[in-house]
Motif scaffolding. Sequence first.
Motif, PDB file in Angstrom:
ATOM      1  N   GLN A   5      -5.720  -6.721   9.926  1.00  0.00           N
ATOM      2  CA  GLN A   5      -7.061  -7.038   9.339  1.00  0.00           C
ATOM      3  C   GLN A   5      -7.645  -8.084  10.215  1.00  0.00           C
ATOM      4  OE1 GLN A   5      -6.466  -7.644   5.102  1.00  0.00           O
ATOM      5  NE2 GLN A   5      -7.021  -5.396   4.597  1.00  0.00           N
ATOM      6  N   THR A   6      -6.896  -9.112  10.715  1.00  0.00           N
ATOM      7  CA  THR A   6      -7.377  -9.912  11.689  1.00  0.00           C
ATOM      8  C   THR A   6      -7.770  -9.391  12.893  1.00  0.00           C
ATOM      9  OG1 THR A   6      -5.966 -11.729  10.692  1.00  0.00           O
ATOM     10  CG2 THR A   6      -6.714 -12.114  12.924  1.00  0.00           C
ATOM     11  N   LEU A   7      -6.864  -8.410  13.612  1.00  0.00           N
ATOM     12  CA  LEU A   7      -7.156  -7.773  14.916  1.00  0.00           C
ATOM     13  C   LEU A   7      -8.425  -6.792  14.775  1.00  0.00           C
ATOM     14  CD1 LEU A   7      -3.666  -6.638  15.665  1.00  0.00           C
ATOM     15  CD2 LEU A   7      -4.948  -8.225  17.097  1.00  0.00           C
ATOM     16  N   ALA A   8      -8.482  -6.205  13.372  1.00  0.00           N
ATOM     17  CA  ALA A   8      -9.774  -5.262  12.974  1.00  0.00           C
ATOM     18  C   ALA A   8     -11.165  -6.182  13.200  1.00  0.00           C
ATOM     19  CB  ALA A   8      -9.487  -4.685  11.592  1.00  0.00           C
ATOM     20  N   ALA A   9     -11.070  -7.397  12.449  1.00  0.00           N
ATOM     21  CA  ALA A   9     -12.240  -8.189  12.634  1.00  0.00           C
ATOM     22  C   ALA A   9     -12.399  -8.560  13.719  1.00  0.00           C
ATOM     23  CB  ALA A   9     -11.909  -9.442  11.691  1.00  0.00           C
ATOM     24  N   LYS A  10     -11.607  -8.907  14.708  1.00  0.00           N
ATOM     25  CA  LYS A  10     -11.905  -9.338  16.025  1.00  0.00           C
ATOM     26  C   LYS A  10     -12.391  -8.250  16.943  1.00  0.00           C
ATOM     27  CE  LYS A  10      -9.351 -10.896  20.061  1.00  0.00           C
ATOM     28  NZ  LYS A  10      -8.014 -11.378  20.702  1.00  0.00           N
ATOM     29  N   HIS A  11     -12.023  -7.091  16.882  1.00  0.00           N
ATOM     30  CA  HIS A  11     -12.497  -5.888  17.491  1.00  0.00           C
ATOM     31  C   HIS A  11     -13.444  -5.113  16.816  1.00  0.00           C
ATOM     32  CE1 HIS A  11      -9.398  -6.512  20.653  1.00  0.00           C
ATOM     33  NE2 HIS A  11      -8.557  -6.835  19.627  1.00  0.00           N
ATOM     34  N   GLY A  12     -14.026  -5.455  15.784  1.00  0.00           N
ATOM     35  CA  GLY A  12     -15.094  -4.632  15.051  1.00  0.00           C
ATOM     36  C   GLY A  12     -14.521  -3.319  14.564  1.00  0.00           C
ATOM     37  N   ALA A  13     -13.343  -3.317  13.950  1.00  0.00           N
ATOM     38  CA  ALA A  13     -12.838  -2.190  13.248  1.00  0.00           C
ATOM     39  C   ALA A  13     -12.543  -2.691  11.858  1.00  0.00           C
ATOM     40  CB  ALA A  13     -11.331  -1.751  13.876  1.00  0.00           C
ATOM     41  N   SER A  14     -11.822  -1.758  10.945  1.00  0.00           N
ATOM     42  CA  SER A  14     -11.788  -2.036   9.725  1.00  0.00           C
ATOM     43  C   SER A  14     -10.304  -1.468   9.240  1.00  0.00           C
ATOM     44  CB  SER A  14     -12.969  -1.568   8.803  1.00  0.00           C
ATOM     45  OG  SER A  14     -12.617  -1.281   7.481  1.00  0.00           O
ATOM     46  N   VAL A  15      -9.553  -2.138   8.380  1.00  0.00           N
ATOM     47  CA  VAL A  15      -8.293  -1.827   8.018  1.00  0.00           C
ATOM     48  C   VAL A  15      -8.194  -2.203   6.671  1.00  0.00           C
ATOM     49  CG1 VAL A  15      -5.672  -1.667   8.134  1.00  0.00           C
ATOM     50  CG2 VAL A  15      -7.213  -2.028  10.241  1.00  0.00           C
ATOM     51  N   THR A  16      -8.006  -0.992   5.575  1.00  0.00           N
ATOM     52  CA  THR A  16      -7.944  -1.300   4.258  1.00  0.00           C
ATOM     53  C   THR A  16      -6.744  -0.596   3.575  1.00  0.00           C
ATOM     54  OG1 THR A  16      -9.432   0.542   3.757  1.00  0.00           O
ATOM     55  CG2 THR A  16     -10.427  -1.671   3.814  1.00  0.00           C
ATOM     56  N   GLU A  17      -6.217  -1.148   2.621  1.00  0.00           N
ATOM     57  CA  GLU A  17      -5.207  -0.609   1.917  1.00  0.00           C
ATOM     58  C   GLU A  17      -5.536  -0.166   0.435  1.00  0.00           C
ATOM     59  OE1 GLU A  17      -0.348  -0.629   2.599  1.00  0.00           O
ATOM     60  OE2 GLU A  17      -1.025  -2.150   0.840  1.00  0.00           O
ATOM     61  N   LEU A  18      -5.388   0.759  -0.148  1.00  0.00           N
ATOM     62  CA  LEU A  18      -5.675   1.318  -1.494  1.00  0.00           C
ATOM     63  C   LEU A  18      -4.387   1.821  -2.364  1.00  0.00           C
ATOM     64  CD1 LEU A  18      -9.306   2.489  -1.237  1.00  0.00           C
ATOM     65  CD2 LEU A  18      -8.684   0.168  -2.062  1.00  0.00           C
ATOM     66  N   HIS A  19      -4.182   1.558  -3.386  1.00  0.00           N
ATOM     67  CA  HIS A  19      -2.971   2.166  -4.241  1.00  0.00           C
ATOM     68  C   HIS A  19      -3.320   3.443  -5.101  1.00  0.00           C
ATOM     69  CE1 HIS A  19      -0.854  -1.046  -2.137  1.00  0.00           C
ATOM     70  NE2 HIS A  19      -1.398  -1.739  -2.729  1.00  0.00           N
ATOM     71  N   GLU A  20      -4.653   3.931  -4.989  1.00  0.00           N
ATOM     72  CA  GLU A  20      -4.980   5.092  -5.700  1.00  0.00           C
ATOM     73  C   GLU A  20      -4.916   6.175  -4.988  1.00  0.00           C
ATOM     74  OE1 GLU A  20      -7.201   2.486  -5.395  1.00  0.00           O
ATOM     75  OE2 GLU A  20      -6.289   1.241  -7.023  1.00  0.00           O
ATOM     76  N   PRO A  21      -4.321   7.543  -5.407  1.00  0.00           N
ATOM     77  CA  PRO A  21      -4.174   8.659  -4.562  1.00  0.00           C
ATOM     78  C   PRO A  21      -5.665   9.280  -4.289  1.00  0.00           C
ATOM     79  CG  PRO A  21      -3.469   9.092  -6.631  1.00  0.00           C
ATOM     80  CD  PRO A  21      -3.675   7.504  -6.525  1.00  0.00           C
ATOM     81  N   PRO A  22      -5.757   9.588  -3.004  1.00  0.00           N
ATOM     82  CA  PRO A  22      -7.328  10.470  -2.978  1.00  0.00           C
ATOM     83  C   PRO A  22      -7.298  11.810  -3.699  1.00  0.00           C
ATOM     84  CG  PRO A  22      -5.871   9.917  -0.897  1.00  0.00           C
ATOM     85  CD  PRO A  22      -4.992   9.549  -1.916  1.00  0.00           C
ATOM     86  N   GLY A  23      -8.563  12.081  -4.050  1.00  0.00           N
ATOM     87  CA  GLY A  23      -8.753  13.137  -4.836  1.00  0.00           C
ATOM     88  C   GLY A  23      -9.063  14.440  -3.870  1.00  0.00           C
ATOM     89  N   LYS A  24      -9.850  15.309  -4.612  1.00  0.00           N
ATOM     90  CA  LYS A  24     -10.266  16.638  -4.187  1.00  0.00           C
ATOM     91  C   LYS A  24     -11.395  16.196  -3.034  1.00  0.00           C
ATOM     92  CE  LYS A  24     -12.423  21.039  -5.622  1.00  0.00           C
ATOM     93  NZ  LYS A  24     -12.644  21.599  -6.789  1.00  0.00           N
ATOM     94  N   GLY A  25     -11.327  16.887  -1.928  1.00  0.00           N
ATOM     95  CA  GLY A  25     -12.398  16.782  -0.953  1.00  0.00           C
ATOM     96  C   GLY A  25     -12.213  15.397  -0.180  1.00  0.00           C
ATOM     97  N   ALA A  26     -11.019  14.723  -0.182  1.00  0.00           N
ATOM     98  CA  ALA A  26     -10.808  13.394   0.282  1.00  0.00           C
ATOM     99  C   ALA A  26     -11.073  13.462   1.991  1.00  0.00           C
ATOM    100  CB  ALA A  26      -9.302  13.006   0.044  1.00  0.00           C
ATOM    101  N   ALA A  27     -10.612  14.478   2.470  1.00  0.00           N
ATOM    102  CA  ALA A  27     -10.566  14.514   3.856  1.00  0.00           C
ATOM    103  C   ALA A  27     -12.118  14.557   4.412  1.00  0.00           C
ATOM    104  CB  ALA A  27      -9.936  15.623   4.485  1.00  0.00           C
ATOM    105  N   CYS A  28     -12.967  14.917   3.726  1.00  0.00           N
ATOM    106  CA  CYS A  28     -14.433  14.920   3.778  1.00  0.00           C
ATOM    107  C   CYS A  28     -15.109  13.778   4.823  1.00  0.00           C
ATOM    108  CB  CYS A  28     -15.454  15.280   3.112  1.00  0.00           C
ATOM    109  SG  CYS A  28     -15.186  17.055   2.477  1.00  0.00           S
ATOM    110  N   ASP A  29     -14.494  12.565   4.498  1.00  0.00           N
ATOM    111  CA  ASP A  29     -15.087  11.338   5.183  1.00  0.00           C
ATOM    112  C   ASP A  29     -14.205  10.814   6.238  1.00  0.00           C
ATOM    113  OD1 ASP A  29     -17.105  11.148   3.270  1.00  0.00           O
ATOM    114  OD2 ASP A  29     -15.733  10.087   1.697  1.00  0.00           O
ATOM    115  N   PHE A  30     -13.439  11.662   6.890  1.00  0.00           N
ATOM    116  CA  PHE A  30     -12.518  11.411   7.819  1.00  0.00           C
ATOM    117  C   PHE A  30     -12.233  12.298   8.980  1.00  0.00           C
ATOM    118  CE2 PHE A  30     -11.064   9.082   4.011  1.00  0.00           C
ATOM    119  CZ  PHE A  30     -10.994   7.740   4.598  1.00  0.00           C
ATOM    120  N   ASP A  31     -11.896  11.916  10.001  1.00  0.00           N
ATOM    121  CA  ASP A  31     -11.534  12.684  11.432  1.00  0.00           C
ATOM    122  C   ASP A  31     -10.265  13.215  11.297  1.00  0.00           C
ATOM    123  OD1 ASP A  31     -14.385  12.205  12.588  1.00  0.00           O
ATOM    124  OD2 ASP A  31     -13.672  10.096  12.891  1.00  0.00           O
TER     125      ASP A  31
END
Length: 309
Positions: A195-221
Amino acid sequence: MRHLISLTDLGAEDLAAIAARGVQFRHGRAAAGKPLEGQIAGVYFRRTSTRTRTAFTTAALRLGAQVIAYGPGDLQLNTGETMADTGRVFSGMLDLLIARTSDDPRELRELAEPGGMSVVNAMTADEHPTQALADLTTLLDRFSALEGLRLLYAGEGNNTAVALALALSRFSGVRLELRTPAGYGLPAGVLEKAQTLAAKHGASVTELHEPPGKGAACDFDAVYTARWQTTGTSKADPLWRESFDPFRIEERWWDGGAEAVFMHDLPAHRGEEVTAQVLDGERSIAFEQAENKLHSAMAVLEWVRSERP
């Protein structure tokens, strides 16, 4: 000497250059020649490996090196010789060493300490840097740029996830979302570093502990997973699979017309971390990704043996 022991040893420019060179090797656009001709590469694997060992052995041979392979029972380490002494011996005879040793990354530092040879980390329990470089090569080849990519990782925060976080956090506009079962996420220090590297380079790294649901891939490459039982490890909780089951990647994640590709570092266990329909389906590039381990390995070996600018 140049080494690749951790991705934190590399700058963003190095990561980009190795990935770009891997793409060139994949498409036969690399300059002809044998840059490692006359050099000796040691390949030492204490743990099982199909892709990484084959990729680096083939890469070294294609680049002109000769190869000496060591198995887990071949070295005097088994009779009590220290890793430091082994490193001193190797450094006087080898030009480079590709090693998958124990769970302790300090062993690779000990091998590299004497100088004289380059050391490449072919996986430790805490990080799999060459896997991330193969992944960067695959993503760059598929999307023509690493900047701005959106990647969803689901499963254990293992050494593959660690490497992804440390690598992708260096590219602007990248959004990496990790979905991990509670208690099985990235080590706290790694997440903070990413997350420190991401802030420096203009990226984003997040971690969540809930499983993705139906259609989860729609927001990603890209959607990525890895084995739930990482090579050489075990889990203390006998009921751990109950925590992981909701994170299994299934076709319903693509409901809604998602165009995301599917990635897996392999080996895969169909029906556990991913269904056969996804792994063997039209969106999967997992075996293309595996082939890119060779091309990125060639780029890595060329990089570690080149002179620093």
